[in-house]
Design an enzyme around this catalytic site. Structure first.
Site, PDB file in Angstrom:
ATOM      1  N   ASP A  88       0.850  -1.196   0.000  1.00  0.00           N
ATOM      2  CA  ASP A  88       0.000   0.000   0.000  1.00  0.00           C
ATOM      3  C   ASP A  88       0.890   1.253   0.000  1.00  0.00           C
ATOM      4  O   ASP A  88       1.872   1.324   0.749  1.00  0.00           O
ATOM      5  CB  ASP A  88      -0.857  -0.058   1.276  1.00  0.00           C
ATOM      6  CG  ASP A  88      -1.940   0.990   1.323  1.00  0.00           C
ATOM      7  OD1 ASP A  88      -2.443   1.397   0.259  1.00  0.00           O
ATOM      8  OD2 ASP A  88      -2.320   1.384   2.457  1.00  0.00           O
ATOM      9  N   GLU A 140      -1.875   6.108  -8.230  1.00  0.00           N
ATOM     10  CA  GLU A 140      -2.862   7.082  -7.743  1.00  0.00           C
ATOM     11  C   GLU A 140      -2.774   8.373  -8.537  1.00  0.00           C
ATOM     12  O   GLU A 140      -1.690   8.834  -8.875  1.00  0.00           O
ATOM     13  CB  GLU A 140      -2.598   7.358  -6.248  1.00  0.00           C
ATOM     14  CG  GLU A 140      -3.542   8.403  -5.647  1.00  0.00           C
ATOM     15  CD  GLU A 140      -3.488   8.439  -4.117  1.00  0.00           C
ATOM     16  OE1 GLU A 140      -3.405   7.368  -3.488  1.00  0.00           O
ATOM     17  OE2 GLU A 140      -3.522   9.557  -3.570  1.00  0.00           O
ATOM     18  N   HIS A 214      -9.443   4.857  -1.715  1.00  0.00           N
ATOM     19  CA  HIS A 214      -8.617   4.979  -0.495  1.00  0.00           C
ATOM     20  C   HIS A 214      -9.410   5.776   0.541  1.00  0.00           C
ATOM     21  O   HIS A 214     -10.391   6.425   0.222  1.00  0.00           O
ATOM     22  CB  HIS A 214      -7.311   5.705  -0.822  1.00  0.00           C
ATOM     23  CG  HIS A 214      -6.296   4.810  -1.439  1.00  0.00           C
ATOM     24  ND1 HIS A 214      -5.177   4.387  -0.783  1.00  0.00           N
ATOM     25  CD2 HIS A 214      -6.259   4.237  -2.666  1.00  0.00           C
ATOM     26  CE1 HIS A 214      -4.484   3.591  -1.581  1.00  0.00           C
ATOM     27  NE2 HIS A 214      -5.110   3.482  -2.739  1.00  0.00           N
TER      28      HIS A 214
HETATM   29  P1  13P Z   1      -8.682   4.619   6.095  1.00  0.00           P
HETATM   30  O1  13P Z   1      -7.776   5.454   6.924  1.00  0.00           O
HETATM   31  O2  13P Z   1      -9.954   5.332   5.763  1.00  0.00           O
HETATM   32  O3  13P Z   1      -8.945   3.285   6.687  1.00  0.00           O
HETATM   33  O4  13P Z   1      -7.945   4.395   4.679  1.00  0.00           O
HETATM   34  C1  13P Z   1      -6.971   3.399   4.514  1.00  0.00           C
HETATM   35  C2  13P Z   1      -6.266   3.493   3.216  1.00  0.00           C
HETATM   36  O5  13P Z   1      -6.654   4.179   2.278  1.00  0.00           O
HETATM   37  C3  13P Z   1      -5.049   2.676   3.070  1.00  0.00           C
HETATM   38  O6  13P Z   1      -4.429   2.882   1.836  1.00  0.00           O
HETATM   39  O1  G3H Z   2      -3.015   4.723   3.933  1.00  0.00           O
HETATM   40  C1  G3H Z   2      -2.338   4.515   4.915  1.00  0.00           C
HETATM   41  C2  G3H Z   2      -2.619   3.345   5.769  1.00  0.00           C
HETATM   42  O2  G3H Z   2      -3.655   3.628   6.677  1.00  0.00           O
HETATM   43  C3  G3H Z   2      -1.359   2.875   6.457  1.00  0.00           C
HETATM   44  O3  G3H Z   2      -0.932   3.773   7.399  1.00  0.00           O
HETATM   45  O4  G3H Z   2       1.507   4.321   7.155  1.00  0.00           O
HETATM   46  O5  G3H Z   2       0.351   4.307   9.400  1.00  0.00           O
HETATM   47  O6  G3H Z   2       0.859   2.175   8.218  1.00  0.00           O
HETATM   48  P1  G3H Z   2       0.556   3.642   8.087  1.00  0.00           P
HETATM   49 ZN    ZN Z   3      -4.602   4.883   1.108  1.00  0.00          ZN
END
Ligand code: 13P
Ligand code: G3H
Ligand code: ZN
Length: 312
Positions: A88, A140, A214
């Site tokens: 991600d 993105e 997202h």
């Molecule tokens: P949320 O913070 O809304 O759960 O979004 C998560 C996300 O987009 C991870 O890429």
């Molecule tokens: O989009 C981001 C996710 O919620 C992951 O967040 O970088 O704190 O692991 P993080």
């Molecule tokens: Zn995200």
């Protein structure tokens, strides 16, 4: 089975449903998510941020990426549902390369903070490496902003549908995350949720590939209140209502990223358990209720996104 994310999402796109992608950092969330998906006979995507890989690898991206592949693949291979592992918000090429090499099902290259031409160039390069290894790619366009940013610069941060068409054609990316007004975290909107459905519809028509939402957590009041009852302070937390997400799915969203909802559900269960069982010191016991709440959120999302029953 451990599968390519593309297989999961192309089926979802053809059949007009969405598959949730849940962020994990540890074993407990993984077990809760996979057990929820098994119970719903649904495909599911597990995703890890660069921060998650750094955490699991104690700072070493290769160790962290291998750890997650072994964990997810090892568990998925014993199940009869399709499971994918996705990187991600890959921003650092070292992490993207580590994920590809370790055997992730897909990676996201997030160069959305760069000008369009630069985003296109970087994405194209990552698509080349990833596809050579049989790994699919998400990118993105536009930027997910905080509420303050959105008010002052809405048009600048949301995706431009014509640019999306060019971007997809030129990069060969497999899935696209168009910014349509959501943001990450537990504090998304001050008033009502405001998503640009028209823009989303245009992007789907012009690109015709699986699209990703997202910042899609709904921030369930039930878990916020429970966490607060046991001492948390989450004042002002607000997410995207399930009905709004369902509208997005009708218009072409096939992957729904969810991290915050699981974090809040787990927090509520953990706080409750620790408060009520002051003599307990076995983590397998005091994590249990948080894991159950995570599993409940997972099953609810699989149901309303239309992924339940779609394992085959
Ligand atoms: P949320 O913070 O809304 O759960 O979004 C998560 C996300 O987009 C991870 O890429
Ligand atoms: O989009 C981001 C996710 O919620 C992951 O967040 O970088 O704190 O692991 P993080
Ligand atoms: Zn995200």
């Amino acid at each position: 089975m451990y599968v390519n994310t593309k297989d999961i999402l192309e089926k979802a796109s053809k059949e007009f449903y969405a598959v949730p992608a849940f962020n994990i950092n540890n074993l407990e969330f993984l077990i809760a998510i996979l057990e929820g998906a098994v119970e719903k006979n649904a495909p599911v995507i597990i995703e890890t941020s660069e921060g998650a890989i750094k955490y699991a690898g104690n700072g070493n991206p290769i160790r962290g990426a291998k750890f997650f592949v072994n964990l997810v693949k090892g568990y998925a291979d014993t199940l009869n549902i399709p499971v994918a592992l996705h990187l991600d918000h890959g921003k650092n090429l070292e992490y993207i390369a580590a994920a590809i090499k370790a055997g992730y099902s897909s990676v996201m290259i997030d160069a959305s903070h760069e000008p369009f031409e630069e985003n296109l160039k970087i994405t194209k390069e990552v698509v080349k490496w990833a596809h050579a290894a049989g790994v699919s790619v998400e990118a993105e366009l536009g930027q997910l902003a905080g509420i303050e940013d959105n008010v002052s610069a809405e048009e600048n941060v949301l995706v431009d549908p014509q640019q999306a068409k060019i971007f997809v054609e030129e990069t060969g990316v497999d899935f696209l995350a168009p910014a349509i007004g959501t943001s990450h975290g537990a504090f998304k909107f001050k008033g009502e949720a405001k998503l640009d459905f028209e823009r989303l519809e245009k992007v789907k028509k012009l690109t015709n590939i699986p699209l990703v939402l997202h910042g899609a957590s709904s921030v369930p009041v039930k878990y916020v209140e429970l966490a607060e009852k046991y001492g948390a302070d989450l004042g002002g937390a607000k997410g995207v209502p399930a009905e709004e997400i369902k509208k997005c799915v009708k218009l072409g969203i096939n992957k729904v990223n969810t991290d915050t909802d699981l974090r809040i559900a787990f927090l509520a269960g953990l706080r409750k358990n620790l408060t009520e069982n002051v003599k307990e010191f076995d983590p397998r016991k005091y994590f249990k209720e948080g894991m159950q709440f995570v599993k409940d959120v997972v099953m609810d999302r699989l149901e309303f996104l239309g992924a339940a029953g779609k394992a085959i």
